[in-house]
Design an enzyme around this catalytic site. Sequence first.
Site, PDB file in Angstrom:
ATOM      1  N   VAL A 103       0.796  -1.195   0.021  1.00  0.00           N
ATOM      2  CA  VAL A 103       0.057   0.071   0.067  1.00  0.00           C
ATOM      3  C   VAL A 103       0.881   1.129   0.046  1.00  0.00           C
ATOM      4  O   VAL A 103       0.277   2.431  -0.101  1.00  0.00           O
ATOM      5  CB  VAL A 103      -1.136   0.118   1.270  1.00  0.00           C
ATOM      6  CG1 VAL A 103      -1.999  -1.255   1.051  1.00  0.00           C
ATOM      7  CG2 VAL A 103      -0.152  -0.187   2.613  1.00  0.00           C
ATOM      8  N   HIS A 119      -4.323  -4.250  -3.278  1.00  0.00           N
ATOM      9  CA  HIS A 119      -4.694  -4.079  -1.713  1.00  0.00           C
ATOM     10  C   HIS A 119      -5.098  -2.698  -1.480  1.00  0.00           C
ATOM     11  O   HIS A 119      -4.879  -2.316  -0.098  1.00  0.00           O
ATOM     12  CB  HIS A 119      -3.835  -4.849  -0.784  1.00  0.00           C
ATOM     13  CG  HIS A 119      -3.833  -6.228  -0.841  1.00  0.00           C
ATOM     14  ND1 HIS A 119      -2.846  -7.278  -0.389  1.00  0.00           N
ATOM     15  CD2 HIS A 119      -4.693  -7.099  -1.319  1.00  0.00           C
ATOM     16  CE1 HIS A 119      -3.033  -8.364  -0.947  1.00  0.00           C
ATOM     17  NE2 HIS A 119      -4.483  -8.385  -1.431  1.00  0.00           N
TER      18      HIS A 119
HETATM   19  N1  LIG Z   1       5.089  -1.891   2.540  1.00  0.00           N
HETATM   20  C1  LIG Z   1       3.807  -2.148   2.713  1.00  0.00           C
HETATM   21  O1  LIG Z   1       2.740  -1.802   1.919  1.00  0.00           O
HETATM   22  C2  LIG Z   1       3.126  -3.441   3.454  1.00  0.00           C
HETATM   23  C3  LIG Z   1       4.243  -3.728   4.498  1.00  0.00           C
HETATM   24  C4  LIG Z   1       3.788  -4.917   5.457  1.00  0.00           C
HETATM   25  C5  LIG Z   1       2.454  -5.390   5.039  1.00  0.00           C
HETATM   26  N2  LIG Z   1       1.658  -5.172   3.963  1.00  0.00           N
HETATM   27  C6  LIG Z   1       0.481  -5.696   3.404  1.00  0.00           C
HETATM   28  O2  LIG Z   1       0.528  -7.090   4.188  1.00  0.00           O
HETATM   29  C7  LIG Z   1       0.060  -8.290   3.388  1.00  0.00           C
HETATM   30  C8  LIG Z   1       1.511  -8.887   3.676  1.00  0.00           C
HETATM   31  O3  LIG Z   1       1.611  -9.943   2.578  1.00  0.00           O
HETATM   32  P1  LIG Z   1       3.128 -10.056   2.032  1.00  0.00           P
HETATM   33  O4  LIG Z   1       2.923 -11.560   1.564  1.00  0.00           O
HETATM   34  O5  LIG Z   1       3.376  -8.922   1.069  1.00  0.00           O
HETATM   35  O6  LIG Z   1       3.953 -10.062   3.254  1.00  0.00           O
HETATM   36  P2  LIG Z   1       4.661 -11.028   4.369  1.00  0.00           P
HETATM   37  O7  LIG Z   1       4.831 -10.030   5.620  1.00  0.00           O
HETATM   38  O8  LIG Z   1       3.547 -11.783   4.875  1.00  0.00           O
HETATM   39  O9  LIG Z   1       5.824 -11.391   3.834  1.00  0.00           O
HETATM   40  C9  LIG Z   1       6.960 -10.862   3.486  1.00  0.00           C
HETATM   41  C10 LIG Z   1       7.933 -11.512   2.766  1.00  0.00           C
HETATM   42  O10 LIG Z   1       8.921 -10.863   2.282  1.00  0.00           O
HETATM   43  C11 LIG Z   1      10.367 -11.597   2.392  1.00  0.00           C
HETATM   44  N3  LIG Z   1      11.428 -10.635   2.379  1.00  0.00           N
HETATM   45  C12 LIG Z   1      11.843 -10.265   3.647  1.00  0.00           C
HETATM   46  N4  LIG Z   1      12.827  -9.392   3.159  1.00  0.00           N
HETATM   47  C13 LIG Z   1      12.806  -9.093   2.226  1.00  0.00           C
HETATM   48  C14 LIG Z   1      13.823  -8.731   1.170  1.00  0.00           C
HETATM   49  N5  LIG Z   1      14.741  -7.812   1.607  1.00  0.00           N
HETATM   50  N6  LIG Z   1      13.639  -8.947  -0.161  1.00  0.00           N
HETATM   51  C15 LIG Z   1      12.670  -9.592  -0.782  1.00  0.00           C
HETATM   52  N7  LIG Z   1      11.706 -10.375  -0.219  1.00  0.00           N
HETATM   53  C16 LIG Z   1      11.971 -10.058   1.504  1.00  0.00           C
HETATM   54  C17 LIG Z   1       9.804 -12.683   3.324  1.00  0.00           C
HETATM   55  O11 LIG Z   1      10.575 -13.542   3.025  1.00  0.00           O
HETATM   56  C18 LIG Z   1       8.364 -12.882   3.291  1.00  0.00           C
HETATM   57  O12 LIG Z   1       8.231 -13.955   2.405  1.00  0.00           O
HETATM   58  C19 LIG Z   1       0.031  -7.475   1.851  1.00  0.00           C
HETATM   59  O13 LIG Z   1      -1.351  -7.656   1.756  1.00  0.00           O
HETATM   60  C20 LIG Z   1       0.270  -6.016   2.146  1.00  0.00           C
HETATM   61  O14 LIG Z   1      -0.622  -5.354   1.798  1.00  0.00           O
HETATM   62  C21 LIG Z   1       2.252  -4.166   3.247  1.00  0.00           C
END
Ligand SMILES: NC(=O)c1ccc[n+]([C@@H]2O[C@H](COP(=O)([O-])OP(=O)(O)OC[C@H]3O[C@@H](n4cnc5c(N)ncnc54)[C@H](O)[C@@H]3O)[C@@H](O)[C@H]2O)c1
Length: 242
Positions: A103, A119
Amino acid sequence: MTMQNMAAISIAPRDRVFVLTGAGISAESGLPTFRASDGLWAGHSIEDVCTPEAWQRNPALVWEFYSARRAAGAEAQPNPGHIALAELESSITDRFFLCTQNVDDLHQRAGSVRLAHMHGELSKARCSRECGSPPVEDRKVYRSLDEVGRCACGGRLRPHIVFFGEIPLEMDRIQEEIAKATVMLVVGTSGSVYPAANFVHWARQRGARTVYVGPEAPLNAAAFTHVVEGKAGEVLPGLFRA
Ligand SMILES: NC(=O)c1ccc[n+]([C@@H]2O[C@H](COP(=O)([O-])OP(=O)(O)OC[C@H]3O[C@@H](n4cnc5c(N)ncnc54)[C@H](O)[C@@H]3O)[C@@H](O)[C@H]2O)c1
Ligand SMILES: [Zn+2]
């Protein structure tokens, strides 16, 4: 599935690339993922801030949470992973499509254009009565619920975020793009949130090459033709030969 460090993925003139990103691509920009923190998002349980029930029960807490995400997002900068995807898009133009579960706005700020936020987006708000008014630009960091505006219909504005249990946005466009893709790249998502976790299966059924990039294998790793273990910001620059 093969676990290997690939030299490069070659993108031929007939290839079309569909990219799905998750929280992991923004981790190196300093925005926390969930699973890194036992299913908490920045210290909050999903049930308290990220569901329709949470919004009904305590809209002040929901806005407090997303206001803090806005503040953190404004501080963050795109990292080399976001930039590598924007560069790939600029070299293959309309044969590229990016769908993010994030997001934050780091993909746009890196230069990505053909982009769907399935999302929702931190930088927007919309009517909580779903009266049909379109989302509005809203980057404010609210200190109390009294500051939050209302729609012309009188409904309170809510974050333009797909809460758990709600239907993701732009699914028709996303499905069309997956159907056309010959290469699917998935970056930094645990493979546990649906329907996004199914995209790789849809692409694979149509014969696409499917590549995962992240520090650990996702839950749906078996559906990938290649799993490249590493951080997005280190692996993505140089991953493609277009
Ligand atoms: N930045 C954001 O907008 C944000 C942050 C947290 C959660 N969310 C929301 O939460 C939900 C979470 O699901 P998800 O599967 O995206 O996240 P998740 O938190 O479930 O998984 C994160 C994944 O990222 C991997 N990861 C960690 N560091 C990394 C790196 N440096 N490079 C590549 N991969 C890395 C991990 O191994 C893990 O598999 C989504 O729907 C999202 O909208 C969004
Ligand atoms: Zn309204």
